[in-house]
Write an enzyme that holds these catalytic residues in place. Structure first.
Site, PDB file in Angstrom:
ATOM      1  N   HIS A  77      68.926 -66.784  -7.933  1.00 22.81           N
ATOM      2  CA  HIS A  77      68.116 -66.535  -9.137  1.00 22.81           C
ATOM      3  C   HIS A  77      66.676 -66.537  -8.638  1.00 22.81           C
ATOM      4  O   HIS A  77      66.116 -67.592  -8.333  1.00 22.81           O
ATOM      5  CB  HIS A  77      68.381 -67.665 -10.140  1.00 22.81           C
ATOM      6  CG  HIS A  77      67.453 -67.678 -11.321  1.00 22.81           C
ATOM      7  ND1 HIS A  77      67.915 -67.591 -12.606  1.00 22.81           N
ATOM      8  CD2 HIS A  77      66.106 -67.795 -11.418  1.00 22.81           C
ATOM      9  CE1 HIS A  77      66.890 -67.645 -13.447  1.00 22.81           C
ATOM     10  NE2 HIS A  77      65.782 -67.773 -12.744  1.00 22.81           N
TER      11      HIS A  77
ATOM     12  N   ASN B  49      65.983 -64.719 -19.363  1.00 25.51           N
ATOM     13  CA  ASN B  49      65.348 -64.954 -18.071  1.00 25.51           C
ATOM     14  C   ASN B  49      66.168 -64.269 -16.968  1.00 25.51           C
ATOM     15  O   ASN B  49      67.334 -64.615 -16.811  1.00 25.51           O
ATOM     16  CB  ASN B  49      65.277 -66.464 -17.808  1.00 25.51           C
ATOM     17  CG  ASN B  49      64.391 -66.788 -16.633  1.00 25.51           C
ATOM     18  OD1 ASN B  49      63.617 -65.946 -16.178  1.00 25.51           O
ATOM     19  ND2 ASN B  49      64.517 -67.994 -16.118  1.00 25.51           N
TER      20      ASN B  49
ATOM     21  N   ASP C  26      75.564 -61.684 -17.255  1.00 19.48           N
ATOM     22  CA  ASP C  26      74.741 -62.889 -17.432  1.00 19.48           C
ATOM     23  C   ASP C  26      74.976 -63.459 -18.840  1.00 19.48           C
ATOM     24  O   ASP C  26      74.032 -63.906 -19.517  1.00 19.48           O
ATOM     25  CB  ASP C  26      73.255 -62.618 -17.184  1.00 19.48           C
ATOM     26  CG  ASP C  26      72.453 -63.911 -17.011  1.00 19.48           C
ATOM     27  OD1 ASP C  26      73.059 -65.003 -17.054  1.00 19.48           O
ATOM     28  OD2 ASP C  26      71.221 -63.833 -16.850  1.00 19.48           O
TER      29      ASP C  26
ATOM     30  N   HIS D  59      78.085 -67.452 -17.931  1.00 18.45           N
ATOM     31  CA  HIS D  59      77.871 -68.881 -18.179  1.00 18.45           C
ATOM     32  C   HIS D  59      78.882 -69.349 -19.214  1.00 18.45           C
ATOM     33  O   HIS D  59      78.853 -68.905 -20.362  1.00 18.45           O
ATOM     34  CB  HIS D  59      76.452 -69.147 -18.708  1.00 18.45           C
ATOM     35  CG  HIS D  59      75.387 -68.803 -17.720  1.00 18.45           C
ATOM     36  ND1 HIS D  59      74.907 -69.708 -16.785  1.00 18.45           N
ATOM     37  CD2 HIS D  59      74.710 -67.647 -17.480  1.00 18.45           C
ATOM     38  CE1 HIS D  59      73.985 -69.126 -16.037  1.00 18.45           C
ATOM     39  NE2 HIS D  59      73.844 -67.868 -16.439  1.00 18.45           N
ATOM     40  N   LEU D  60      79.793 -70.209 -18.794  1.00 16.88           N
ATOM     41  CA  LEU D  60      80.658 -70.902 -19.745  1.00 16.88           C
ATOM     42  C   LEU D  60      79.958 -72.253 -19.888  1.00 16.88           C
ATOM     43  O   LEU D  60      79.297 -72.690 -18.962  1.00 16.88           O
ATOM     44  CB  LEU D  60      82.074 -71.048 -19.179  1.00 16.88           C
ATOM     45  CG  LEU D  60      82.740 -69.719 -18.770  1.00 16.88           C
ATOM     46  CD1 LEU D  60      84.111 -69.972 -18.172  1.00 16.88           C
ATOM     47  CD2 LEU D  60      82.849 -68.779 -19.961  1.00 16.88           C
TER      48      LEU D  60
END
Ligand code: DOR
Length: 431
Positions: free
Chosen positions: A182, A281, A308, A65-66
């Site tokens: 997800h 999560n 992640d 995640h950027l």
């Protein structure tokens, strides 16, 4: 572009397969030669001595995640890709849960253009499955793929509507890209903040049952069969999920999966300290799950290890447990953690670990990277397996410091990272 000659290292490339002493010559961004001995006396050749070190393909992180666009205070394309390079990752996939979400062609183009000028390594965008990540209607999938999206996912926001997921799978089949799922039934996970079990009961915290993940894994497998499309299950965390994926693979379905270093290493017992950096999560699970994930890795059911990497601002993590956002940064700690806790403790061999970080993710994506091959892009790293270091978040290149591994003593580190033939990291530091 300078020529680089890496001399005397142990070259490990699971794709070839290769495990032996080799010299590697890099020229014009490509691997030019891999031989037992390469002599090159030209003065413009940069020689890197790798005696006692291990040379592998650059690592590929299929799940990062950027926070650009939207939360550049937490991470940008520049800082996230720099953190990746420092950790040995030469290619990263960035998830679309930005603000606004990457759900159209122009945002995919924004990521690609910005990466071209600002990223340290290869940044490949993942487009969203649904518009606005709202789970109601499909995004411009075809346009995004044309623009350079390599996969689609609503990561962070599970697609609850099964019919929409079916359409997404049917539609992506024509592009031959994976749909990254997800898996979380939010009706089951609802107010939960950690794994549901003994520890959550002791702590009096609302739990998230394993079933919240497993019912959706079951659904994705059924849909993979119905549509014949590639489904990739993100961050698998339970024994039950893994058993279903194993069976789906046995039946020849196009189902792949990844696991994170934190789910392979930590159990829910670490939540006892109420460190919000353990809130993630899917949540950290019990010992039985961690053992099953390790077995699944050794057995080859797990296709890739993915970080992640989920940066969050310090002030947002400094809340009571249930109010803090979910996520752990992982790019700079993944390799050291995996070498120390998984390879050095005998769960899998170094060779098998590198497979899950290189050719494993490359195969899921049909990427021409993740291998040491003459003619391939020169994404190569050098690992010092003996270097001992302590995790110190204040030294992270990432803008965010949210790790539960602060102070951990690790052994094994990336000392050189070469991306597309350019040296990005030397002596363990960014150039
Ligand atoms: O812990 C997580 N953090 N899991 C996700 O699925 C999303 C991610 C984030 O974006 O922060």
């Amino acid at each position: 572009m300078t020529k680089i000659l890496i001399k005397g290292g142990r070259a490990v490339d699971p794709a070839s397969p290769l495990d032996g002493k080799r010299d590697i010559l890099i020229e014009e961004g490509e691997i030019r030669a891999i031989e037992e001995e390469i002599r090159c006396e030209e003065p413009e050749v940069r020689v890197i001595e790798a005696e006692g070190k291990i040379v592998t393909p650059g690592l590929i992180d299929i799940h990062t995640h950027l926070r650009e666009p939207g939360r550049e205070d937490e991470e940008t394309i520049a800082t996230g890709s720099a953190a990746a390079a420092k950790g040995g990752f030469t290619t990263i996939l960035c998830m679309p849960n930005t603000e606004p979400p990457i759900d159209n062609h122009s945002l995919v183009k924004f990521i690609i253009d910005k990466s071209r000028t600002e990223a340290v390594g290869n940044v490949l965008p993942v487009g969203s499955i649904s518009k606005g990540l709202e789970g109601e209607s499909l995004s411009e999938i075809g346009q995004m793929v044309k623009g350079g999206a390599v996969a689609i996912s609503d990561d962070g926001y599970p697609v609850i509507n099964t019919e929409l997921m079916r359409r997404a799978l049917e539609y992506t089949r024509i592009f031959d890209i994976p749909v990254i799922s997800h898996c979380e039934d939010t009706n089951l996970s609802k107010d939960g903040v950690m794994n549901e079990g003994y520890v959550s009961t002791i702590l009096g915290m609302r739990g998230i049952p394993r079933a919240a993940e497993e019912v959706m894994v079951a659904r994705e497998i059924i849909l993979a069969e119905l549509t014949g499309t590639k489904v990739h299950i993100a961050h698998v965390s339970t024994k039950g999920s893994l058993a279903m994926i194993k069976e789906a693979k046995r039946r020849g379905l196009k189902v792949t999966c990844e696991v994170t270093p934190h789910h392979l290493i930590l159990t829910d017992e670490v939540v006892m300290g109420f460190d919000t950096n353990t809130r993630v999560n899917p949540p950290l699970r019990g010992r039985e799950d961690v053992d099953a994930l390790r077995e699944g890795l050794a057995e080859g059911i797990i296709d890739a290890i993915a970080t992640d990497h989920a940066p969050h601002a310090l002030n947002e993590k400094e809340l009571e447990y249930g109010l803090a956002p979910c996520g752990i940064v992982g790019l700079e700690t993944a390799l050291g953690l995996l070498l120390t806790e998984i390879v050095n403790k005998g769960v899998v061999s170094f060779f098998d670990l590198i497979a899950k970080l290189t050719i494993g993710p490359a195969r899921i994506l049909n990427l021409e990277r993740g291998r040491l091959k003459v003619g391939s892009p020169a994404d190569v790293i050098i690992i010092d397996p003996r270097e001992e270091w302590v995790v110190d978040p204040s030294r992270f290149v990432s803008k965010s410091k949210n790790t539960p591994f602060n102070g951990w003593q690790l052994k094994g580190k990336t000392v050189v990272t070469i991306i597309n033939g350019r040296i990005a990291v030397e002596n363990g530091e960014l150039v």
